[in-house]
Design an enzyme around this catalytic site. Structure first.
Site, short mmCIF file in Angstrom:
data_model
loop_
_atom_site.label_atom_id
_atom_site.label_comp_id
_atom_site.label_asym_id
_atom_site.label_seq_id
_atom_site.Cartn_x
_atom_site.Cartn_y
_atom_site.Cartn_z
N GLY A 14 77.86 60.32 18.96
CA GLY A 14 78.67 60.65 20.14
C GLY A 14 79.57 61.83 19.83
N ARG A 75 71.46 61.56 19.43
CA ARG A 75 71.09 60.36 18.67
C ARG A 75 69.59 60.48 18.51
NH1 ARG A 75 75.92 57.47 19.15
NH2 ARG A 75 76.92 57.63 21.17
N ASP A 106 79.67 56.56 11.68
CA ASP A 106 79.07 55.75 10.59
C ASP A 106 77.55 55.89 10.55
OD1 ASP A 106 78.96 54.46 13.08
OD2 ASP A 106 79.15 52.45 12.23
N THR A 129 84.37 60.70 15.14
CA THR A 129 84.00 59.68 16.14
C THR A 129 85.27 59.15 16.79
OG1 THR A 129 83.12 57.44 16.47
CG2 THR A 129 83.84 57.94 14.25
N ASP A 131 85.64 56.31 17.72
CA ASP A 131 85.75 54.88 17.44
C ASP A 131 86.70 54.52 16.31
OD1 ASP A 131 83.90 54.59 19.44
OD2 ASP A 131 82.21 54.12 18.13
N ASP A 133 86.03 53.82 13.38
CA ASP A 133 85.47 52.59 12.79
C ASP A 133 84.90 52.80 11.39
OD1 ASP A 133 83.37 54.18 13.64
OD2 ASP A 133 82.23 52.57 14.57
N ARG A 175 82.67 50.95 20.87
CA ARG A 175 81.49 50.22 20.41
C ARG A 175 81.89 48.84 19.90
NH1 ARG A 175 76.30 52.50 19.62
NH2 ARG A 175 77.17 54.57 19.58
N THR A 218 104.88 41.39 38.01
CA THR A 218 104.35 41.81 39.31
C THR A 218 103.02 42.54 39.20
OG1 THR A 218 105.76 43.72 39.16
CG2 THR A 218 106.53 41.89 40.56
N1 ATP Z 1 70.72 53.64 9.03
C1 ATP Z 1 70.38 54.88 9.39
N2 ATP Z 1 69.45 55.57 8.70
C2 ATP Z 1 69.10 56.83 9.05
N3 ATP Z 1 69.62 57.48 10.10
C3 ATP Z 1 70.56 56.85 10.83
C4 ATP Z 1 70.98 55.52 10.52
N4 ATP Z 1 71.90 55.15 11.43
C5 ATP Z 1 72.03 56.18 12.27
N5 ATP Z 1 71.23 57.21 11.91
C6 ATP Z 1 71.09 58.51 12.61
O1 ATP Z 1 72.35 59.00 13.00
C7 ATP Z 1 72.38 59.18 14.42
C8 ATP Z 1 73.77 58.93 14.91
O2 ATP Z 1 74.12 57.59 14.66
P1 ATP Z 1 74.91 56.72 15.76
O3 ATP Z 1 74.19 56.83 17.05
O4 ATP Z 1 75.12 55.37 15.18
O5 ATP Z 1 76.29 57.49 15.99
P2 ATP Z 1 77.50 57.69 15.00
O6 ATP Z 1 77.20 58.78 14.05
O7 ATP Z 1 77.91 56.37 14.41
O8 ATP Z 1 78.60 58.24 16.01
P3 ATP Z 1 79.34 57.44 17.18
O9 ATP Z 1 79.39 56.00 16.81
O10 ATP Z 1 80.67 58.07 17.27
O11 ATP Z 1 78.54 57.69 18.42
C9 ATP Z 1 71.32 58.21 14.93
O12 ATP Z 1 70.84 58.58 16.19
C10 ATP Z 1 70.24 58.31 13.88
O13 ATP Z 1 69.45 59.44 14.08
O1 F6P Z 2 77.35 58.15 24.78
P1 F6P Z 2 76.53 56.93 24.59
O2 F6P Z 2 75.26 57.22 23.89
O3 F6P Z 2 76.42 56.17 25.83
O4 F6P Z 2 77.33 55.99 23.56
C1 F6P Z 2 78.48 55.31 23.87
C2 F6P Z 2 79.13 54.91 22.58
O5 F6P Z 2 79.55 56.07 21.91
C3 F6P Z 2 80.93 55.99 21.61
O6 F6P Z 2 81.64 56.64 22.65
C4 F6P Z 2 81.22 56.67 20.30
O7 F6P Z 2 80.59 55.96 19.30
C5 F6P Z 2 81.22 54.49 21.61
O8 F6P Z 2 82.59 54.20 21.76
C6 F6P Z 2 80.34 54.01 22.72
O9 F6P Z 2 79.98 52.68 22.54
MG MG Z 3 79.25 54.85 15.11
#
Ligand code: ATP
Ligand code: F6P
Ligand code: MG
Length: 326
Positions: A14, A75, A106, A129, A131, A133, A175, A218
């Site tokens: 995201g 993603r 993450d 992010t 989040d 998290d 999330r 209220t």
């Molecule tokens: N365990 C994993 N192994 C390999 N690639 C991964 C794994 N987890 C996530 N990815 C890759 O990273 C991309 C981003 O991960 P994810 O959608 O979980 O968002 P994020 O980086 O945690 O950010 P946010 O939670 O803020 O949206 C995924 O679409 C995927 O391509």
């Molecule tokens: O934009 P998308 O793919 O709908 O994902 C939403 C998720 O992305 C975030 O905005 C960032 O990880 C979360 O808080 C939420 O759950």
């Molecule tokens: Mg994440």
């Protein structure tokens, strides 16, 4: 010191306000240290497709204050597979990229870790992010802006709640993480905050609302983090409404509103510091790490060491929220 010449930078997952400030810092610090910086569009999707662009000092002018990410984000399902990651590595090799800096959450960090394990591609992750998290850093880029956006929205909803004596359920993002919820809830004066990290039964919530009703409240605002075990704001509101028909109940889902907008000064500074730290860390031989800032100090966290532990909501925040919502 490493002999790294070409560093790839990308944003993934995201988007988060402050990602642009981080890209700018990586590009400028990289050039300062005589590296070539290659931008990778659309996260792992663009990496797999070889969607690259050379970055110059002026490629990142006037982006510091902008939300979103100039490199775009994605993603990628394909990158979750070993074959997808091999394709991405082949593209990086073809472009002579010998180190990566990825800005994301993450999941993105896990992706870089797998690329490192399978292909020995050195990398530093920058936590970006909303989040907040990820353990190993006090704050992630974007969290401060998103929480401020949520608080602004909550303040506006309070005005209308007060004018109509209404009970509002406001769903915030995060999330499986209650960070935005707990802190926007404290800042917005919520009567109750429902977060994924803590079980809250409908009975408990009703008791709380009953108690505040009998004390002449209220208007009431309940902040619900998405992904909680008690259900969405809509589901919780429906259950409460069934039990208390005299409540005029409304639901607002803040959604992606929280992801956009001008980054706060805090997120810009955090992103700038982390961007420089990522370049300096990579140059000093750091790899398979995420840069973090803890108590104002830059640290480098090994993937295995931090990703095995959850980032707990500060117990004191929960305690304070409860004391103040009587
Ligand atoms: N365990 C994993 N192994 C390999 N690639 C991964 C794994 N987890 C996530 N990815 C890759 O990273 C991309 C981003 O991960 P994810 O959608 O979980 O968002 P994020 O980086 O945690 O950010 P946010 O939670 O803020 O949206 C995924 O679409 C995927 O391509
Ligand atoms: O934009 P998308 O793919 O709908 O994902 C939403 C998720 O992305 C975030 O905005 C960032 O990880 C979360 O808080 C939420 O759950
Ligand atoms: Mg994440």
């Amino acid at each position: 010191m490493t002999k790294m010449k070409r560093i790839g930078v990308f944003t993934s997952g995201g988007d988060a306000p402050g990602m642009n400030a981080a890209i700018r810092a990586v590009v400028r610090a990289g050039i300062f240290y005589k590296k070539e910086i290659i931008g990778i569009y659309r996260g792992y999707e663009g990496m797999i497709e070889g969607d690259f662009v050379p970055m110059e000092v002026r490629s990142v002018s006037n982006i510091l204050q902008r939300g979103g990410t100039m490199l775009k984000s994605a993603r990628s399902k394909e990158f979750l597979t070993k074959e997808g990651r091999t394709k991405a590595f082949e593209q990086l090799k073809k472009m002579k990229i010998d180190g990566l800096i990825g800005i994301g959450g993450d999941g993105s960090f896990a992706g870089m870790h797998h690329l490192y394990l399978e292909h020995k591609m050195p990398y530093v992750c920058i936590p970006g992010t909303i989040d907040n998290d990820i353990p190993g850093t006090d704050f992630t880029i974007g969290y401060d802006t998103a929480t401020n956006t949520a608080v602004n929205a909550i303040d506006k909803i309070r005005d209308t709640a007060l004018s109509h004596n209404r009970l509002f359920f406001i769903e915030v993002m995060g999330r499986d993480s209650g960070y935005i919820a707990i802190n926007s809830g404290i800042a917005g004066g919520a009567v109750a905050i429902i977060i994924p990290e803590e079980e809250t039964s409908i009975e408990e919530l009703i008791e709380k609302l009953d108690a505040s009703g009998s004390q002449n409240k209220t208007s009431s605002l309940v902040i619900v983090a998405e992904g909680g075990k008690s259900g969405s704001a809509m589901e919780i509101a429906k259950k409460v409404q069934e039990r208390f028909s005299y409540f005029d109940t409304k639901v607002t889902i803040l959604g992606h509103l929280q992801r956009g907008g001008t980054p706060t000064y805090f997120d810009r500074v955090l992103a700038s510091k982390m961007g420089v730290a990522a370049i300096e860390g990579l140059e000093a031989g750091q790899t398979d790490v995420m840069v973090g800032i803890v108590h104002k100090e830059v640290i480098f966290n090994k993937f295995d060491e931090i990703m095995s532990q959850p980032k707990d909501i500060h117990k004191d925040d929960l305690r304070i929220a409860k004391i103040l919502s009587i």
